[in-house]
Design a protein around this motif. Structure first.
Motif, PDB file in Angstrom:
ATOM      1  N   ALA C 197      45.437  46.314  47.949  1.00  0.00           N
ATOM      2  CA  ALA C 197      45.110  44.987  47.484  1.00  0.00           C
ATOM      3  C   ALA C 197      45.775  45.293  45.962  1.00  0.00           C
ATOM      4  O   ALA C 197      47.031  44.970  45.691  1.00  0.00           O
ATOM      5  CB  ALA C 197      44.727  44.417  48.187  1.00  0.00           C
ATOM      6  N   ALA C 198      45.000  46.013  45.159  1.00  0.00           N
ATOM      7  CA  ALA C 198      44.960  46.349  43.869  1.00  0.00           C
ATOM      8  C   ALA C 198      46.146  46.099  43.599  1.00  0.00           C
ATOM      9  O   ALA C 198      46.764  45.850  42.330  1.00  0.00           O
ATOM     10  CB  ALA C 198      44.237  46.890  43.607  1.00  0.00           C
ATOM     11  N   ASP C 202      50.659  40.940  42.219  1.00  0.00           N
ATOM     12  CA  ASP C 202      50.504  39.893  40.954  1.00  0.00           C
ATOM     13  C   ASP C 202      49.119  39.954  40.423  1.00  0.00           C
ATOM     14  O   ASP C 202      48.799  39.291  38.982  1.00  0.00           O
ATOM     15  CB  ASP C 202      51.525  38.841  40.561  1.00  0.00           C
ATOM     16  N   ARG C 203      48.366  39.044  41.368  1.00  0.00           N
ATOM     17  CA  ARG C 203      47.766  38.743  40.846  1.00  0.00           C
ATOM     18  C   ARG C 203      46.059  38.203  41.906  1.00  0.00           C
ATOM     19  O   ARG C 203      47.021  39.091  42.666  1.00  0.00           O
ATOM     20  CB  ARG C 203      47.641  36.951  40.555  1.00  0.00           C
ATOM     21  N   HIS C 204      45.165  38.209  41.380  1.00  0.00           N
ATOM     22  CA  HIS C 204      44.195  38.112  42.127  1.00  0.00           C
ATOM     23  C   HIS C 204      43.238  37.054  41.514  1.00  0.00           C
ATOM     24  O   HIS C 204      43.269  36.659  40.893  1.00  0.00           O
ATOM     25  CB  HIS C 204      43.358  39.849  41.587  1.00  0.00           C
ATOM     26  N   ASN C 219      47.284  42.623  34.815  1.00  0.00           N
ATOM     27  CA  ASN C 219      47.440  43.705  33.921  1.00  0.00           C
ATOM     28  C   ASN C 219      45.953  43.552  33.133  1.00  0.00           C
ATOM     29  O   ASN C 219      45.370  44.126  32.392  1.00  0.00           O
ATOM     30  CB  ASN C 219      48.650  43.071  32.544  1.00  0.00           C
ATOM     31  N   GLU C 220      45.098  42.503  33.883  1.00  0.00           N
ATOM     32  CA  GLU C 220      44.332  42.775  33.341  1.00  0.00           C
ATOM     33  C   GLU C 220      42.972  42.816  33.813  1.00  0.00           C
ATOM     34  O   GLU C 220      41.821  42.939  34.217  1.00  0.00           O
ATOM     35  CB  GLU C 220      43.418  41.257  33.533  1.00  0.00           C
ATOM     36  N   LEU C 221      43.114  44.273  35.292  1.00  0.00           N
ATOM     37  CA  LEU C 221      42.748  44.912  36.434  1.00  0.00           C
ATOM     38  C   LEU C 221      41.436  45.342  35.024  1.00  0.00           C
ATOM     39  O   LEU C 221      40.305  44.731  36.111  1.00  0.00           O
ATOM     40  CB  LEU C 221      43.319  45.321  37.422  1.00  0.00           C
ATOM     41  N   THR C 222      41.696  45.877  34.584  1.00  0.00           N
ATOM     42  CA  THR C 222      40.935  47.170  34.193  1.00  0.00           C
ATOM     43  C   THR C 222      39.750  46.753  32.788  1.00  0.00           C
ATOM     44  O   THR C 222      38.704  46.839  33.452  1.00  0.00           O
ATOM     45  CB  THR C 222      41.975  47.889  32.788  1.00  0.00           C
ATOM     46  N   GLU C 223      40.479  45.355  32.405  1.00  0.00           N
ATOM     47  CA  GLU C 223      39.305  44.687  31.293  1.00  0.00           C
ATOM     48  C   GLU C 223      38.539  44.108  32.484  1.00  0.00           C
ATOM     49  O   GLU C 223      37.218  43.741  32.177  1.00  0.00           O
ATOM     50  CB  GLU C 223      40.042  43.337  30.900  1.00  0.00           C
ATOM     51  N   LYS C 224      38.573  43.614  33.456  1.00  0.00           N
ATOM     52  CA  LYS C 224      37.997  43.145  33.836  1.00  0.00           C
ATOM     53  C   LYS C 224      37.026  43.488  35.160  1.00  0.00           C
ATOM     54  O   LYS C 224      36.879  42.336  36.190  1.00  0.00           O
ATOM     55  CB  LYS C 224      38.828  41.034  34.631  1.00  0.00           C
ATOM     56  N   ALA C 225      37.163  44.813  35.279  1.00  0.00           N
ATOM     57  CA  ALA C 225      36.947  45.544  36.630  1.00  0.00           C
ATOM     58  C   ALA C 225      35.214  45.109  36.795  1.00  0.00           C
ATOM     59  O   ALA C 225      34.693  45.151  37.836  1.00  0.00           O
ATOM     60  CB  ALA C 225      37.310  47.303  36.167  1.00  0.00           C
ATOM     61  N   SER C 226      34.337  45.367  35.219  1.00  0.00           N
ATOM     62  CA  SER C 226      32.852  44.629  36.231  1.00  0.00           C
ATOM     63  C   SER C 226      32.970  42.796  36.225  1.00  0.00           C
ATOM     64  O   SER C 226      32.319  43.745  37.374  1.00  0.00           O
ATOM     65  CB  SER C 226      32.319  44.920  34.468  1.00  0.00           C
ATOM     66  N   GLY C 233      31.833  43.419  44.404  1.00  0.00           N
ATOM     67  CA  GLY C 233      30.256  44.523  44.543  1.00  0.00           C
ATOM     68  C   GLY C 233      31.359  46.761  45.290  1.00  0.00           C
ATOM     69  O   GLY C 233      30.812  46.752  45.874  1.00  0.00           O
ATOM     70  N   VAL C 234      32.229  46.068  44.266  1.00  0.00           N
ATOM     71  CA  VAL C 234      33.386  46.543  43.951  1.00  0.00           C
ATOM     72  C   VAL C 234      32.697  47.880  43.289  1.00  0.00           C
ATOM     73  O   VAL C 234      32.742  47.793  42.192  1.00  0.00           O
ATOM     74  CB  VAL C 234      34.624  46.472  44.324  1.00  0.00           C
TER      75      VAL C 234
END
Ligand SMILES: Nc1ncnc2c1ncn2[C@@H]1O[C@H](COP(=O)(O)OP(=O)(O)OP(=O)(O)O)[C@@H](O)[C@H]1O
Ligand SMILES: Nc1ncnc2c1ncn2[C@@H]1O[C@H](COP(=O)(O)OP(=O)(O)OP(=O)(O)O)[C@@H](O)[C@H]1O
Ligand SMILES: [Mg+2]
Ligand SMILES: [Mg+2]
Lengths: 255, 384, 234, 306, 309
Positions: C197-198, C202-204, C219-226, C233-234
């Protein structure tokens, strides 16, 4: 019974549906104590294979040997009693029994009282402890008295594994055990399978390569009903035929 | 639990088919007839100074329901006599109970000969008609007209078989011959297969040994296939209610036997005029029989001076009955012996008024319409 | 484009007596692809079903292309241009594969042709005459996906479409979704498979206990990965 | 003359014709049942009562309506009844569906069966109460009265019965065509399996279901009008028939349209022959066949296996 | 069983024991209710707890009724042997019909049982010993164990009550036994039960035979109570009636069939006087039940208390 290297063997197993051959000439050799994965593209005949092994379908051709015995002619329930127990691709639980009772139904066979219609139901309570243990193992301890109907899908799958394990099977056939589960659950179930596989044999169908790569000792790849490749994960995943037919260009690592 | 004495009331129970197959020929009309009899017996509704009470219930033609009700009536409600009882299996079941409880039954609607034959009881009277009378009446008359070859369409159950057997005896005794029989399941709605067979047999007479709806549909379809043009259709058991619903078009020309016809004489007409005011339909012979039996019962109680079963039965059997509707005597085996009438259904053009359906062709004397006592297999008669 | 394809406000939903959704809010613009992520039982599938009015009771507001649908019967909602691929697939057993494909009425012009679909899913072509439920699990999944492409629906609600599919097919589906997106379809994707999906969305939206608890833009995926890790639990 | 088991070949032909007539009643009734079962998942036990009702409505139209409104001359004749009664019955069906059956779809078959059983009792009871048990006569229309003598095979065939065969075959096969050869059929089948999902694809399933029930009931009413001139119009005419018609539907394959038509015709023939050769068994022959068929081909002769 | 249900059962048994000491309810009526209650309970074992809808249970009820009637009347056996033979007969018939029918499922199962029971009906009409549509009448109740005269309604009543209680207890036990647990599992998910090694057909067949035998027991009792066996007992209406009783009372509940039997028999009895209105009233009751009290009387009550707590 003499212990054999091979616990399950099929010779030339085949199944045709009205002229369409879903499985043809499959020769499987499942080694005792191993985790053997059956993979392949959709419609390759994996579930059909399972159905043949457990006699939910009648093979058109071929033989099935379990522990050296020819079980091709036996009935599904008989095969289950020999220690070959399966789970289903589409979740199969007893919806209106409690979670605990689901497991107990499986355990109950061990008591040998299944036909005793004159016996009190309380005679089954001796099984509760073992059933709770099993539920603990799959992380369902808190749901023991819930109606199974109300469980989320992933939990139903976990319950199914617990029920299957309750049979103390010699050979477990798992059809996509992690399908529909969240990542945590997948990991937990993978571990679980790895753990319970000790002392028994597991034959499983799985699309999740992460699971396959981490626990499968041996892999058979089916395509269009026949065996395309067989070997360890390394061997199989580097086989160009398999990559083309199944894994796709990105290979296993991305999935 | 001791059965109670009837106390200060005389209770009469009309146990009949209020809702299913036979409710038109017996049913609510029978209840009305019983009420009329009580009213005619005494203005204030009493006998021997005791009040007369009427109960009614539906037995749905089921023997178990009937037996259950009869027991309850006799045991719990103190009923003294149960009347009507259309349908043979019901009559037999209730007679059985009555015998055990030492109470009386007066059967009007049921037809089978065994009621006063091998199954007879000492506490029972069979009032209106039986299969013997039916087959003798119609059978003999038709054979005598020269129609000697018969084909039977018979309901496949005991009543049908009995009727066929009795009629066969009459036919052969009078020089006729039976060419064949078709047995049909009961109930049945389409008779064309049997009718075609009857037609193919070339018989003079197509005799219907069935009842109710089955007879009606057989007659109707016989006329549809034009069978009534070349052959004579003879319904062995048919009531005026059946003719009424069939219509004269389909029914015309048929011969049948009944114990009562409303338009026979002044007395029957007088009774029937009163009856139709209440019921909107002319009385059938069964309903007339219920009237007659209730009246006779009350008269017997009066005569005996008690409602004790044996005394009343004795009084009943020793009285000549003549109430304007029926005239005759009750025999030892419990058969009420009276004249029967051979009737012919009128052509539509001959029918002057509503319910003007029959010509009375002959009176069959009581002796001829009843099985002779010498042939009876009734225990009350053979033991003597 | 800026028109709203789907706008869900304060959506609550029940199965019989159990209250599953507790005020869900989210919105999808025309042409966007969004995902609903969450653990098992979080209520993602229920959100899709509720949008179509398939639960026993719902309140709140659901606007599809600007039309308020909360009191509409299901079939009218679908006619607004919604295509639904349910998680249990819902293949009709008494119809053949091809009948299943052809069953759905066209609700808007511009659906794909049969050839195009068979090209996309050659398995289906091969099995086109066999009864729908005789297909393998994966084939059924393809069929469920394929049939809504024919109808011309522009807003697709896809529930776990990669479930039980071979990696090659999953990859293929990724391409399909991308191409649909390029064609201007609006897609709400319920996914377990985050990696699938990632890159598509556009948005999750992260769903938990019947609520949207977090929104993560592409665009925030990396920031919000944690954060995601914590939720999923990804 | 050549005779087979005591029947001439001519006689046999006649008997087969008669069987076909009954068969067409079976066909038309079981068709209605099959449609209703196929789509609503309801075993319409009141089908027999609705057939009775059709016959009664026709009879009322012919003889009563005029009197009710004070125009004794006025009456609705057979031909109008043939069109009007099915419509009235369909309307009646629509009301039943909208007010009652609708609430049962998500439940087991059993509840539908029970509800319609109750309805059957009510309908029958009402007619019994109003018009008595022995029933009423309904004459065939003038031009269909009388019979065609088929001298060559030595029998007389009533015109009206021939008409029944023709018209019911036409109705049956056109119904079949519409359902199986148009997309409607696919909707109907899909709707049986998963009505909710089908709705999610934009199909007005509730309407489709209502109309299907109405159509089924209309067919029952139609059969009732056809039957009125043959049988006595009486309150029990349907309940005697219904259990046999159930058997027909099961043998043909529940929900299979063509199955119910062909089986209806075939069983009419078989029953007719049984009446000739072993009449005692004619009441049970259909059930014998049903048991055998179900054991050999569980889904029925034309049913799709699950 | 918790103490509350125990209390309820206790009260009910007391009421039943005291029945002969009152005048309000007629004793034969009470016996009839008990017979049909047993019949419905036997049927419910199959429908409610095994998930098999038999539409031909009258075949067992009636066969046993005929056998008992025949042996008690024509052969002169004492009632206990008459009943035993009847039950054996219906169990054997159950084995025969069951082994054919359990191969099919759902509505097809119902239809196979209906078809086979129609054949039994046909035999009952045709065989000479059944007495055609007159049935076997005047069956003597006889002396139980040689010294209890059943002619007396009170002793007959206690005999019927005792038999009913034994039958009921057996069903209760069966439902909660290990066997019953597997039945429940089979009803829920048959393939899964098979994969757990249960020979599903054996289970279905056994429960079918138990149900048939108990239905037969009810039929035999009824024969002795009413002293007759007729075609009504084997007619499909009887099969339908028992379905109605079970549903009305609440299928899958233990007491439901008993209550349902009481209601249906009561209706038949007390509505009997209003002629065709009784049919209409019965119809309305069913319609209302299905639309408004779907769980059946007992089911609704249980549900009410469950949702309150
Ligand atoms: N009963 C049946 N009748 C006809 N065809 C069938 C039947 N069962 C399976 N098939 C066909 O056989 C092929 C193999 O099916 P199977 O279910 O074994 O696939 P699979 O390998 O398990 O696939 P998946 O991973 O998608 O579950 C498919 O093409 C399917 O359509
Ligand atoms: N038909 C139903 N009746 C009652 N409760 C239900 C029903 N379907 C789902 N639920 C409950 O609703 C909750 C949300 O379910 P939902 O299917 O939406 O979850 P999900 O996020 O899609 O998870 P999954 O990964 O398991 O599909 C769960 O707790 C589930 O038990
Ligand atoms: Mg599979
Ligand atoms: Mg989901």
């Amino acid at each position: 019974m003499r212990l054999q290297e091979t616990i399950l063997k099929t010779i030339g197993l085949g199944k045709t549906f009205k002229g369409f051959s879903a499985v043809s000439d499959v020769n499987l050799d499942v080694a005792r104590g191993s985790i053997h994965a059956l993979i392949g593209p959709n419609g390759a005949g994996k579930t059909t294979c399972f159905n043949l092994l457990t006699k939910f379908l009648e093979p058109t051709s071929g033989q099935i040997l379990f522990n050296g015995f020819d079980i091709t002619k036996e009935r599904p329930a008989q095969i289950a009693r020999r220690g070959v127990v399966r789970s289903f691709q589409i979740s199969a639980v007893f919806p209106h029994l409690s979670v605990l009772e689901n497991v107990r139904v499986a355990l109950q066979r061990g008591l040998g009282t299944e036909f005793h219609f004159w016996k009190s139901g309380d005679s089954l309570n001796v099984l509760n402890e073992r059933a709770e243990e099993l539920l603990c193992e799959v992380g369902l301890a808190d749901f023991a008295h819930e109606d199974t109907l109300n469980l989320a899908y992933g939990r139903k799958r976990a319950l199914e594994i617990a029920t299957t394990m309750a049979m103390e099977p010699e050979l477990m056939l798992l059809d996509e055990p992690t399908q529909g589960m969240g990542h945590e659950d997948v990991e937990r179930v993978t571990e679980l399978i790895d753990r319970v596989a000790k002392g028994r044999t597991v034959l499983m169908v799985e699309h999740n390569m992460k699971v396959v790569s981490s626990i499968a000792d041996r892999i058979t790849v089916l395509q269009r009903g026949s065996v395309l490749a067989e070997g360890s994960y390394q061997e199989v995943s580097n086989n160009p035929l398999v990559i083309e037919a199944y894994m796709g260009s990105q290979g296993a690592d991305t999935i | 639990q001791a059965s109670k004495t009837s106390g200060d009331v005389i209770k009469i129970g009309v146990l009949t088919d209020l809702s299913s197959t036979y409710s038109d020929l017996a049913g609510p009309g029978a209840v009305i007839a019983a009420k009329m009899a009580i009213a005619d017996f005494s203005k204030d509704g009493t006998v021997l100074g005791k009040k007369i009470e009427l109960l009614s219930a539906d037995h749905q033609n089921k023997a178990d329901i009937a037996a259950n009700k009869a027991r309850e009536w006799y045991d719990k409600d103190g009923v003294d006599v149960i009347v009507e009882l259309v349908s043979t299996n019901v009559a037999l079941a209730v007679m059985e109970v009555a015998e055990q409880k030492n109470k009386i039954t007066l059967v009007s609607g049921a037809a089978s000969l065994p009621i006063t034959n091998e199954k007879c009881t000492a506490n029972n009277v069979h009032w209106t008609y039986d299969t013997y009378a039916l087959s003798n009446g119609t059978g003999k008359a038709v054979v005598k007209q020269g129609k000697k070859n018969w084909y039977f369409i018979t309901a496949d159950y005991a009543f049908g078989a009995a009727l066929e057997k009795d009629a066969t005896n009459v036919v052969t005794a009078n020089g006729g011959k039976v060419l064949g029989t078709s047995k049909h399941p009961f109930p049945n709605s389409d008779f064309s297969s049997y009718l075609l067979k009857a037609q193919a047999s070339g018989a003079d007479v197509v005799a219907l040994a069935n009842a109710g709806q089955d007879t009606i549909n057989s007659v109707k379809q016989a006329s549809e296939f034009g069978i009534n043009k070349k052959q004579t259709v003879v319904p062995l058991l048919m009531f005026i209610s059946d003719v009424h619903s069939l219509g004269l078009n389909a029914a015309q020309g048929m011969y049948l036997t009944e114990g009562f016809y409303w338009d026979k004489d002044d007395k029957t007409r007088a009774f029937s005029k009163r009856f139709i005011l209440q019921h909107k339909r002319m009385p059938t012979s069964v309903q007339a029989g219920v009237y007659s039996s209730v009246l006779a019962y009350l008269t017997a109680v009066q005569k005996a001076g008690t409602d004790d079963t044996q005394a009343v039965m004795k009084a009943l059997k020793s009285t000549n009955i003549d109430d304007g509707l029926f005239k005759g005597k009750i025999r030892a085996d419990g058969k009420f012996e009276h004249d029967m009438y051979l009737l012919e259904v009128k052509k539509p053009s001959d029918s002057k008024s509503p319910w003007d359906y029959y010509n009375v062709r002959a009176v069959i004397p009581a002796a001829e319409a009843t099985q002779p006592l010498s042939l009876s297999r009734c225990k009350l008669v053979t033991n003597k | 484009m800026s028109t709203m394809a789907l706008e869900v406000k304060n959506l609550e939903s029940w199965y019989g007596e159990s209250h599953i959704l507790h005020g869900v809010n989210f919105a999808v613009r025309d042409g966007e692809v969004v995902t609903l992520l969450g653990r098992n039982g979080a209520g993602r599938s229920t959100i899709l079903k509720t949008i179509l009015g398939l639960t026993s009771k719902r309140t709140g507001s659901v606007e599809v292309y600007g039309a308020q649908t909360i009191t509409m019967p299901t079939y009218q909602i679908a006619r607004l241009g919604v295509g639904f691929c349910p998680e249990e697939r819902g293949i009709f057993a008494s119809l053949s594969t091809e009948e299943n494909l052809m069953l759905l009425p066209e609700i808007a012009p511009g659906g794909m042709g049969l050839d195009e679909i068979y090209e996309m899913f050659p398995n289906l072509y091969e099995r086109r005459n066999s009864p729908g439920t005789r297909l393998s699990g994966g084939e059924q999944q393809m069929l469920a996906m394929a049939r809504i492409l024919r109808t011309g629906a522009k807003l697709l609600l896809l529930d776990e479409i990669t479930e039980g599919l071979a990696p090659v097919i999953v990859q293929k589906l990724g391409e399909v979704v991308t191409s649909l997106r390029n064609k201007g379809f609006t897609i709400v994707l319920v996914e377990q498979n985050f990696r699938f999906a990632a890159p598509l969305a556009d948005r999750h939206y992260v769903v938990e206990h019947g609520n949207v608890v977090e929104v993560v833009n592409q665009n925030e995926l990396t920031e919000k990965a944690s954060l995601l890790n914590e939720y999923l639990g990804v | 003359m050549f005779e087979l088991l005591g029947i001439t070949p001519q006689g046999l032909v006649a008997q087969l014709l008669v069987g076909l007539i009954n068969g067409s009643f079976y066909a038309i009734l079981s068709l209605g049942l099959a449609i209703i079962f196929g789509l609503l998942n309801i075993i319409n036990f009141s089908h027999g009562a609705q057939y009775t009702m059709g016959a009664f409505v026709a009879w009322i139209g012919l003889t009563q309506v005029g009197q009710w409104f004070g125009f004794p001359e006025f009456s609705i004749n057979y031909w109008f009844a043939l069109i009007l009664v099915p419509l009235v019955m369909a309307g009646f069906g629509l009301i039943l569906e909208r007010t009652m059956l609708r609430r049962l779809y998500h439940l087991d078959h059993l509840y539908g069966l029970l509800l319609t059983f109750g309805l059957a009792l009510i309908i029958e009871g009402m007619f019994r109460h109003w018009y008595g048990i022995s029933g009423e006569s309904y004459p065939a229309p003038e031009i269909l009265q009388g019979a065609i003598p088929l001298e060559s095979i030595g029998i007389i065939l009533p015109k009206y019965r021939l008409w029944v065969v023709v018209v019911s075959l036409v109705v049956c096969f056109s119904t079949w065509y519409v359902i199986e050869r148009t997309k409607l059929g696919a909707y109907l089948r899909a709707g049986t399996e998963n009505p909710k999902l089908l709705q999610a694809f934009g199909i007005n399933v509730p309407l489709m279901i209502s109309l299907a029930y109405a159509y089924g009931v209309g067919l029952a009413g139609f059969a009732g009008v056809l039957a009125a001139p043959i049988f006595q119009v009486n309150p029990l005419m349907g309940s005697n028939l219904i259990i046999v018609v159930f058997a027909v539907v099961v043998i043909g394959g529940m929900g299979s349209i063509m199955g119910s038509i062909l089986t209806g015709l075939a069983l009419g023939l078989i029953e007719g022959l049984t009446k000739v050769f072993y009449p005692e068994a004619s009441g049970v022959v259909i059930f014998v066949i049903m048991a055998i068929v179900l054991l050999i081909r569980p889904a029925g002769l034309f049913g799709r296996e699950k | 069983m918790n103490s509350k249900t125990k209390l309820i059962y206790g009260i009910l048994v007391c009421i039943a024991l005291l029945m002969p000491f009152q005048d309000f309810i007629y004793l034969v009526f009470a016996m009839k209710v008990l017979c049909f209650a047993l019949f419905a309970c036997a049927f419910n074992l199959l429908l409610g707890f095994t998930g098999l809808l038999s539409f031909g249970h009258a075949a067992f009820f009636g066969t046993s009724a005929y056998i008992t009637a025949y042996f008690c009347k024509e052969v002169g056996l004492s009632p206990e042997f008459g009943i035993a033979l009847g039950v054996l007969g219906s169990a054997a018939l159950g084995l025969l019909i069951g082994s054919l029918a359990i191969r099919r499922q759902g509505i097809y199962f119902a239809m196979v049982t209906l078809a086979l029971s129609q054949m039994v009906y046909f035999l009952a009409v045709q065989l000479p010993f059944t007495g055609g549509e007159d049935g076997i009448q005047g069956v003597p109740r006889g002396m139980l164990l040689g010294f209890i005269d059943l002619k007396d309604d009170v002793s007959m009543y206690y005999f019927v009550l005792a038999v009913f209680l034994i039958g009921f207890a057996l069903i209760l036990r069966t439902v909660h036994s290990p066997f019953g647990q597997v039945l429940k599992a089979i009803r829920e998910n048959e393939p899964r039960a098979i994969s757990l090694g249960y020979d599903v057909d054996r289970f279905k067949l056994i429960s079918f035979v138990i149900s048939a035998a108990l239905a037969g027991l009810a039929g035999s009792l009824k024969t002795l109570v009413f002293q007759l066996a007729t075609l009504t007992d084997v007619h499909w209406h009887m099969s339908g009636e028992v379905v109605l009783m079970t549903l009305l009372g609440g299928m899958g509940t233990i007491l439901g069939p008993v209550v349902g039997a009481g209601i249906v028999v009561g209706l038949q009895n007390y509505l009997a006087n209003i002629g065709s209105w009784s049919t209409i009233a019965t119809g309305f009751i069913f319609v209302i039940c299905v639309l408004a009290f779907r769980r059946g009387v007992v089911g609704e009550i249980a549900h009410f208390f469950k949702s309150k707590t």
